[in-house]
Design a protein around this motif. Sequence first.
Motif: not given
Length: 329
Positions: A117-127
Motif C-alpha cells: 500500500k505504501a512505503s517510507p520512500s514513496r508514501g501512499v502508492l494506492r488509495e
Amino acid sequence: MEALERDQMLNAVELEQWESGKSVNDIAACQGIRIRRHCRPAASMAEIEAEMGAPRNILEKIIWDKEIEVAQGLARSPLNEVIESAGKAPPTRDFYGALAAAHKRNGVPALIAEVKKASPSRGVLRENFDPVEIAQAYEKHGAACLSILTDEKYFQGSFENLQKVRKAGVKCPLLCKEFVVDKWQIYYARAMGADAVLLIAAVLTDLDIKCFLRICKELGLTALIEVHDEREMERVLAINGVQLIGINNRSLETFIVDTSNTKTLLEKHGDAIREKGILVVGESGLFTPDDVAYVQNAGVSAVLVGESLVKQADPGQAIAGLFGKELVH
Ligand SMILES: O=P(O)(O)OC[C@@H](O)[C@@H](O)c1c[nH]c2ccccc12
C-alpha cells in the motif's frame, strides 16, 4: 575447507565473542552490519535515543520500532502459543518450486508480485487498497508467488492482510514481507499462513540467519535472504542451506535505487550461486520490459515488484505491460 567445517568455525568465532561479553552490536559490527539494536523493548523511544542517539537511517529506525513491537506481540501472544498455532496451520506451499517452474514455463523471470500500500520512500502508492482483490488479480494474470507486506507503521501493511489473502483461496505461495529480528515473528508468520519469510542480511548476524533458517526448515518455510552489497552477498554465500537470495536494488538505508546493483553482484558471484543451485530474485525499482530484461540478462530467475504494478488502475493487467507479454500458470 569443507563448507561444514567453515560453518562450524564461524559459529565458534561468534560464540566466543558472546562468551567474552561482546555486545550484540559489537558482534554485528564485526560482520560489517551498520544497523544497531537497542535491546530495550520496554523503554520509551526517548529513553533509547538518550542512550544511543537518534537512529542513523530509516532502516535503523524501523528496526528500533520493530524490537518494541515484537515485545508487545510476545506479551499478547506468548511464544509457546504461537508455536502451537504454527504447528496447526495447513501445510506450506512450495515457494522455491513455484518460482523455478514459472521461470522455465514463461522464459522470463518468475514474478513475485507485491501487495504494497505504501512505503517510507514513496508514501501512499494506492488509495483504494483492497489486498485480497489485488492478490487475486495478480494470481489471475500469472504471478508465480505473492509478497504481502506486514509492517504497519512504515508500509501500512498487516498480518491480517496476509491471513485474509490466504483465506480468500489464493493458491500462489505467499511471502511474509516483514523486518524479522526475532524467531517469534517467523512462527507468527507461519501461523498466519505464510509459505516464505524475508530475512534481511543488513540487520541479521550470520548466527541469526543460521538459527532462523533452521526454524524455517522445521516449519517448511522458504527463506528469501536479502542482500544489497558485496559484503552481505559474501556472508550469505558462506552459510549452508540457502536456497533463495534476493538482491535489493534499493538501499534501505538511503532509498537510492540502482538496478546495476543486481548486475554487479551477479558478475562477481554468479558462478558460486549457480553451483549451489541458489535462485536469485531481482528486487525493487523494476518498471518496464527493458528493466526486466536487464536483470534477466544479469542472471536472475525471479523478480519482486511492487510499486509499478500497484500504482496502475488494474494491477493484474499491469503484469503484461511489465513483461511485454502475458504470463501463464
Ligand atoms: O516497489 P518496488 O520498487 O517494486 O519494490 C518491491 C520490493 O522489492 C520492496 O518493497 C522491498 C524489497 N525489500 C524490502 C524489504 C522491506 C520492505 C520492502 C522491501
